[in-house]
Design an enzyme around this catalytic site. Sequence first.
Site, PDB file in Angstrom:
ATOM      1  N   GLU A 139     -11.135   3.408   7.151  1.00 17.52           N
ATOM      2  CA  GLU A 139      -9.912   4.154   7.533  1.00 17.52           C
ATOM      3  C   GLU A 139     -10.521   5.535   8.286  1.00 17.52           C
ATOM      4  O   GLU A 139     -10.338   5.453   9.654  1.00 17.52           O
ATOM      5  CB  GLU A 139      -8.926   4.725   6.203  1.00 17.52           C
ATOM      6  N   HIS A 141      -9.924   1.198  -0.267  1.00 16.40           N
ATOM      7  CA  HIS A 141      -9.595   2.118   0.919  1.00 16.40           C
ATOM      8  C   HIS A 141     -10.961   2.270   1.539  1.00 16.40           C
ATOM      9  O   HIS A 141     -11.892   2.562   1.134  1.00 16.40           O
ATOM     10  CB  HIS A 141      -9.386   3.558   0.300  1.00 16.40           C
ATOM     11  N   HIS A 177       0.765  -1.306  -0.006  1.00 15.23           N
ATOM     12  CA  HIS A 177      -0.134  -0.013  -0.120  1.00 15.23           C
ATOM     13  C   HIS A 177       0.919   1.219  -0.075  1.00 15.23           C
ATOM     14  O   HIS A 177       1.298   1.761   1.008  1.00 15.23           O
ATOM     15  CB  HIS A 177      -0.955   0.052   1.083  1.00 15.23           C
ATOM     16  N   HIS A 230       1.307   4.731  -2.377  1.00 11.98           N
ATOM     17  CA  HIS A 230       0.941   5.686  -3.552  1.00 11.98           C
ATOM     18  C   HIS A 230       2.190   6.166  -4.131  1.00 11.98           C
ATOM     19  O   HIS A 230       3.004   7.063  -3.504  1.00 11.98           O
ATOM     20  CB  HIS A 230      -0.216   6.810  -3.026  1.00 11.98           C
ATOM     21  N   HIS A 233      -6.335  -0.054   4.889  1.00 12.56           N
ATOM     22  CA  HIS A 233      -6.368   0.240   6.210  1.00 12.56           C
ATOM     23  C   HIS A 233      -7.464  -0.362   6.881  1.00 12.56           C
ATOM     24  O   HIS A 233      -6.977  -1.266   7.719  1.00 12.56           O
ATOM     25  CB  HIS A 233      -6.767   1.924   6.368  1.00 12.56           C
TER      26      HIS A 233
HETATM   27 ZN   LIG Z   1      -3.998   4.814   0.705  1.00 12.37          ZN
END
Ligand SMILES: [Zn+2]
Length: 359
Positions: free
Chosen positions: A218, A215, A13, A15, A239
């Site tokens: 989170e 996602h 994970h 970005h 998350h």
């Molecule tokens: Zn993320």
Amino acid sequence: MSSVKFPYKIELHVHLDGAIRTETILEIAKRRKIKLKWETLEELKSHLVVLERPYTLEAFLEKFHTFMPVVAGDREAIYKIAYDFCEDCRSHNTFYVEARYSPQLLANKMTNGDKPPYAETEGDITPREVVNIICDAFEKGSKDFGIKVKTILCCVEYNPEWSMEVFELCKEFKSRGVVAIDIACGDLAPGVEHEELHTSAFKLAREHGIHRTVHAGENGPVEGVKLALDEMHAERIGHGYRVVDDPELYERCRRENVHFEVCPLSSVRTGSVTEDLDKHPLHKFIDDDVNFSISSDDPIVLDNDLTQDYEMVMKMGLDQDHVIATIFHAARSCFASPEEKEQILKDLVQVYGDKFMKM
Ligand SMILES: [Zn+2]
């Protein structure tokens, strides 16, 4: 502690646009004559790194508005951030990584006629061309640095009209290392605008053998995790901390061996969990032996690397063996082909020993 203790890391994970080197932003801004308010590396860094309280996901995402316009729509810049990312992975001993990004957010010409959100000027870099450039860079970087870099393409929660194109790009670029679809830039919750545009893209992804991660849970409610599993066929959750709020769903995730991509420092700096680490949901994941791995999420705004996130969970009570066990979890839950996975596990056993195969 030095990174020597973890000579083979896996990251699921992270970005790509959240992992740009800060100095690269300055370099590109200079070349493109884009005026930034922050002129030195120190100034830019202190602006970008999320330190001011209260920590919120909005403030965290706000930082991206500073540097995305510098990179978006510039062929050379897009190639450079992707190639440099490979080099950075190698320098941190991350031998297998799945990097994610939204092709539309890096484009300067949108396929659907919309104005590109971050493009400074118009041009010919379509979302498709963005993926093409990044696949080129990842292929070269993987080869040059002896690592494996795969791609996850992100839908954007606030732009459901892009989701079908993201699915199409996943399909088209499957043979070039695009392994999965994600939804990001917000936290999934039921009732999100045009939810069906997102869910139908994920349904098609499943039908075409494209992996899914979402996602959810989170910063938003636990219902997002349920939506991800039931409507989007998520195999992994980005998350997902809030899953501990729903015992029934939590048990289901354990039963179905859903993988959680945990980003320890990010979880605090987005305000998703309390700063009191004794109360972090991760303790429950650890106690119950939940299938999770550790990732860094967005190093440019967190000023972290994977080793620091490992160190953070070790401060929370995970011992070195347990951290290594999470690397094995990552290997089993990654989106590489079965043959590649087998090789990764073999490599891991060679580095860490075979006792972790049972953990
Ligand atoms: Zn993320």
